[in-house]
Design an enzyme around this catalytic site. Sequence first.
Site, PDB file in Angstrom:
ATOM      1  N   LYS A   1     -49.011   6.167 -48.796  1.00 42.80           N
ATOM      2  CA  LYS A   1     -48.848   4.722 -48.990  1.00 42.80           C
ATOM      3  C   LYS A   1     -50.218   4.040 -49.064  1.00 42.80           C
ATOM      4  CE  LYS A   1     -48.112   2.027 -45.216  1.00 42.80           C
ATOM      5  NZ  LYS A   1     -49.031   0.892 -45.016  1.00 42.80           N
ATOM      6  N   ASN A   2     -51.074   4.339 -48.092  1.00 33.90           N
ATOM      7  CA  ASN A   2     -52.328   3.590 -48.005  1.00 33.90           C
ATOM      8  C   ASN A   2     -53.340   3.968 -49.082  1.00 33.90           C
ATOM      9  OD1 ASN A   2     -51.277   2.138 -45.944  1.00 33.90           O
ATOM     10  ND2 ASN A   2     -52.416   3.157 -44.308  1.00 33.90           N
TER      11      ASN A   2
ATOM     12  N   ARG B   1     -50.072  -7.662 -46.535  1.00 45.02           N
ATOM     13  CA  ARG B   1     -51.431  -8.201 -46.443  1.00 45.02           C
ATOM     14  C   ARG B   1     -52.392  -7.544 -47.434  1.00 45.02           C
ATOM     15  NH1 ARG B   1     -54.475  -7.735 -43.256  1.00 45.02           N
ATOM     16  NH2 ARG B   1     -55.041  -9.806 -42.603  1.00 45.02           N
TER      17      ARG B   1
ATOM     18  N   CYS C   1     -50.799 -10.214 -38.478  1.00 39.40           N
ATOM     19  CA  CYS C   1     -49.529  -9.493 -38.431  1.00 39.40           C
ATOM     20  C   CYS C   1     -49.331  -8.999 -37.018  1.00 39.40           C
ATOM     21  CB  CYS C   1     -49.477  -8.368 -39.459  1.00 39.40           C
ATOM     22  SG  CYS C   1     -50.375  -6.919 -38.993  1.00 39.40           S
TER      23      CYS C   1
ATOM     24  N   ARG D   1     -56.278  -9.651 -37.921  1.00 40.48           N
ATOM     25  CA  ARG D   1     -56.663  -9.027 -39.186  1.00 40.48           C
ATOM     26  C   ARG D   1     -57.318  -9.973 -40.190  1.00 40.48           C
ATOM     27  NH1 ARG D   1     -52.071  -4.736 -40.747  1.00 40.48           N
ATOM     28  NH2 ARG D   1     -53.841  -3.735 -41.727  1.00 40.48           N
ATOM     29  N   PRO D   2     -58.439 -10.574 -39.805  1.00 39.46           N
ATOM     30  CA  PRO D   2     -59.144 -11.449 -40.752  1.00 39.46           C
ATOM     31  C   PRO D   2     -59.766 -10.641 -41.897  1.00 39.46           C
ATOM     32  CG  PRO D   2     -60.459 -11.147 -38.767  1.00 39.46           C
ATOM     33  CD  PRO D   2     -59.148 -10.427 -38.532  1.00 39.46           C
ATOM     34  N   VAL D   3     -60.226 -11.322 -42.931  1.00 38.55           N
ATOM     35  CA  VAL D   3     -60.813 -10.621 -44.090  1.00 38.55           C
ATOM     36  C   VAL D   3     -62.214 -11.144 -44.411  1.00 38.55           C
ATOM     37  CG1 VAL D   3     -58.652  -9.887 -45.176  1.00 38.55           C
ATOM     38  CG2 VAL D   3     -59.572 -12.159 -45.692  1.00 38.55           C
TER      39      VAL D   3
ATOM     40  N   ASP E   1     -53.443   4.829 -36.740  1.00 39.87           N
ATOM     41  CA  ASP E   1     -52.081   4.940 -37.295  1.00 39.87           C
ATOM     42  C   ASP E   1     -51.278   6.084 -36.687  1.00 39.87           C
ATOM     43  OD1 ASP E   1     -52.590   2.783 -38.884  1.00 39.87           O
ATOM     44  OD2 ASP E   1     -52.929   3.931 -40.718  1.00 39.87           O
TER      45      ASP E   1
ATOM     46  N   ILE F   1     -59.276  -0.135 -32.540  1.00 44.37           N
ATOM     47  CA  ILE F   1     -59.287  -0.689 -33.913  1.00 44.37           C
ATOM     48  C   ILE F   1     -58.525  -2.016 -33.986  1.00 44.37           C
ATOM     49  CG2 ILE F   1     -58.785  -0.215 -36.358  1.00 44.37           C
ATOM     50  CD1 ILE F   1     -60.793   1.770 -35.194  1.00 44.37           C
TER      51      ILE F   1
ATOM     52  N   ARG G   1     -41.179   0.388 -44.665  1.00 39.63           N
ATOM     53  CA  ARG G   1     -42.420   0.026 -45.380  1.00 39.63           C
ATOM     54  C   ARG G   1     -43.283   1.249 -45.620  1.00 39.63           C
ATOM     55  NH1 ARG G   1     -45.422  -5.289 -43.358  1.00 39.63           N
ATOM     56  NH2 ARG G   1     -46.694  -4.557 -45.078  1.00 39.63           N
TER      57      ARG G   1
HETATM   58  N1  EPU Z   1     -61.352  -6.589 -39.670  1.00 32.80           N
HETATM   59  C1  EPU Z   1     -61.985  -7.791 -39.499  1.00 32.80           C
HETATM   60  N2  EPU Z   1     -62.476  -8.432 -40.598  1.00 32.80           N
HETATM   61  C2  EPU Z   1     -62.381  -7.922 -41.847  1.00 32.80           C
HETATM   62  C3  EPU Z   1     -61.725  -6.686 -42.031  1.00 32.80           C
HETATM   63  C4  EPU Z   1     -61.219  -6.034 -40.910  1.00 32.80           C
HETATM   64  O1  EPU Z   1     -62.115  -8.280 -38.366  1.00 32.80           O
HETATM   65  O2  EPU Z   1     -62.837  -8.570 -42.790  1.00 32.80           O
HETATM   66  C5  EPU Z   1     -60.852  -5.874 -38.486  1.00 32.80           C
HETATM   67  C6  EPU Z   1     -59.328  -5.713 -38.511  1.00 32.80           C
HETATM   68  O3  EPU Z   1     -58.691  -6.871 -38.017  1.00 32.80           O
HETATM   69  C7  EPU Z   1     -59.145  -4.497 -37.632  1.00 32.80           C
HETATM   70  C8  EPU Z   1     -60.368  -3.648 -37.960  1.00 32.80           C
HETATM   71  O4  EPU Z   1     -61.324  -4.553 -38.507  1.00 32.80           O
HETATM   72  O5  EPU Z   1     -59.175  -4.880 -36.286  1.00 32.80           O
HETATM   73  C9  EPU Z   1     -60.129  -2.527 -38.962  1.00 32.80           C
HETATM   74  O6  EPU Z   1     -59.500  -3.064 -40.114  1.00 32.80           O
HETATM   75  P1  EPU Z   1     -59.531  -2.348 -41.539  1.00 32.80           P
HETATM   76  O7  EPU Z   1     -60.039  -3.333 -42.526  1.00 32.80           O
HETATM   77  O8  EPU Z   1     -60.231  -1.046 -41.420  1.00 32.80           O
HETATM   78  O9  EPU Z   1     -57.984  -2.070 -41.764  1.00 32.80           O
HETATM   79  P2  EPU Z   1     -57.076  -2.485 -43.007  1.00 32.80           P
HETATM   80  O10 EPU Z   1     -57.750  -2.160 -44.280  1.00 32.80           O
HETATM   81  O11 EPU Z   1     -56.547  -3.845 -42.794  1.00 32.80           O
HETATM   82  C10 EPU Z   1     -55.997  -0.110 -43.197  1.00 32.80           C
HETATM   83  C11 EPU Z   1     -54.610   0.438 -43.238  1.00 32.80           C
HETATM   84  C12 EPU Z   1     -53.990   0.346 -41.854  1.00 32.80           C
HETATM   85  C13 EPU Z   1     -54.856   1.151 -40.895  1.00 32.80           C
HETATM   86  C14 EPU Z   1     -56.300   0.608 -40.916  1.00 32.80           C
HETATM   87  C15 EPU Z   1     -57.252   1.390 -40.043  1.00 32.80           C
HETATM   88  C16 EPU Z   1     -53.865  -0.003 -45.491  1.00 32.80           C
HETATM   89  C17 EPU Z   1     -53.000  -0.782 -46.391  1.00 32.80           C
HETATM   90  N3  EPU Z   1     -53.814  -0.322 -44.187  1.00 32.80           N
HETATM   91  O12 EPU Z   1     -55.869  -1.464 -42.799  1.00 32.80           O
HETATM   92  O13 EPU Z   1     -52.717   0.954 -41.951  1.00 32.80           O
HETATM   93  O14 EPU Z   1     -54.349   1.036 -39.586  1.00 32.80           O
HETATM   94  O15 EPU Z   1     -56.792   0.643 -42.263  1.00 32.80           O
HETATM   95  O16 EPU Z   1     -57.258   2.717 -40.398  1.00 32.80           O
HETATM   96  O17 EPU Z   1     -54.589   0.888 -45.920  1.00 32.80           O
HETATM   97  C18 EPU Z   1     -50.482   1.344 -41.370  1.00 32.80           C
HETATM   98  O18 EPU Z   1     -50.405   2.097 -42.346  1.00 32.80           O
HETATM   99  O19 EPU Z   1     -49.595   1.283 -40.474  1.00 32.80           O
HETATM  100  C19 EPU Z   1     -51.659   0.493 -41.212  1.00 32.80           C
HETATM  101  C20 EPU Z   1     -51.689  -0.578 -40.426  1.00 32.80           C
END
Ligand code: EPU
Length: 419
Positions: free
Chosen positions: A22-23, A94, A118, A123-125, A306, A328, A398
């Site tokens: 999925k990811n 997201r 969520c 989970r900010p970006v 995960d 994380i 999902r």
């Molecule tokens: N974070 C920030 N700011 C940002 C980006 C991330 O603070 O701009 C924080 C997040 O809030 C989190 C940490 O950094 O606390 C790591 O976030 P990351 O960006 O690595 O995660 P993601 O891309 O949002 C993906 C997977 C998640 C998986 C994480 C970590 C996808 C669609 N989602 O999320 O998968 O847990 O990486 O490996 O690829 C799942 O499949 O159940 C799932 C949640």
Amino acid sequence: MEELLIDGGVPLRGDIAVSGSKNAALPILFSSILLDAPVTFHNVPRLRDINTTNAMLEVLGRPARFTDETGHSVRVEIETLSPEAPYDLVKTMRASVLVLGPLLARLGFARVALPGGCAIGARPVEQHTRALEKMGAELQLDSGYIIGRCKRLHGADITFDFPTVGGTEHLIMAAVLADGETILRNCAREPEITDLANFLKACGANISGQDSDTIHIRGVSSLSGSEYRVMPDRVEAGTFLAAAAITGGDCKILGCPIEELTAVMTKMGEMGVSFDPYAESTRVSRTAPLRGADMTTRPYPGFPTDMQAQLMALMSLAQGSSTVEETIFENRFMHVPELARMGADIRLSGSRAVIRGVGHLVGAPVMASDLRASASLVIAGLAARGQTRVQRIYHLDRGYEHIERKLEAAGARIRRVKT
Ligand code: EPU
């Protein structure tokens, strides 16, 4: 609403096949925004999040559909791109925010809903948006939407504050068509990022270092690909390893990506689980009692967040005590009170959980709160005495394709019922 009913206590025996990731599929599908020619993806899992992705691509001018009723190939067509990613779709998934960079690269304009938090965290970006600004994008927030503009994205030297999976994927996609060279430092190294980069390279992108923490991307003028096979889902595979292990079963996991599961299998090995890897499958079995272990979630190649909830289900039945440190996400312990309803002995203190193994779990009605928490409740239910009723399984749908059918084929007494 649908629920899963599980009558626990049956050791799993048989073969369980792993679906596509999925990811990995999500960013790879979104990256078709960057292409100039239609493309077909294979090994795409049939999941709710993939349907949401296809719906988003359709809105954006990249109609994406499974090529038949039951198969795993998705064909993406090329139509006129539209710059707007609506909130109705972003709020259900997201990862949709990943379309911002590709749209800016193609159109110089984008209007993309800002995802909210969520269940597992805020989970900010900001890592994504700051990096896009360094590449020349002007971003502002208006009525819940990120409005982005640029003449053209240009290369930049970007250092993430911490490794972010989505941030790394997003910036790779933004940079492949940008002017000049982009260097991404302190990148996440998850295998799904490598899969995305491999797809883009197959389409003509110039990317190097994609499985390291420093990625170099030199922009090219156009990209086109024809076919790509998505990697297997390491988290789904890890979930099946845990399911077989908790029941004291003996299963073959077909297409199990063992290299990508090294941290998970090492930890399960410490707990008394045996593995025999073959070319096409991995045998997982357990005859001795489970032993407690200590585990901390880390970015890849560390132990994946995960798989934290699934391992905790195992720990709840292991001899002695175990500890789990979640580093994380700030709120990824929602399975704990549900496991406690089944008799698990878990004490929480901030980001740390201490689990004292109990002799047995007892089936109970439990509520799924997010994808991986749901998986841990299913795993616990497979080992529990009596019946477990897992509610709100739309979370499970999902990320797990027909989990009940796959487990049932290995002997589990599990069925989906409508309520
Ligand atoms: N974070 C920030 N700011 C940002 C980006 C991330 O603070 O701009 C924080 C997040 O809030 C989190 C940490 O950094 O606390 C790591 O976030 P990351 O960006 O690595 O995660 P993601 O891309 O949002 C993906 C997977 C998640 C998986 C994480 C970590 C996808 C669609 N989602 O999320 O998968 O847990 O990486 O490996 O690829 C799942 O499949 O159940 C799932 C949640």
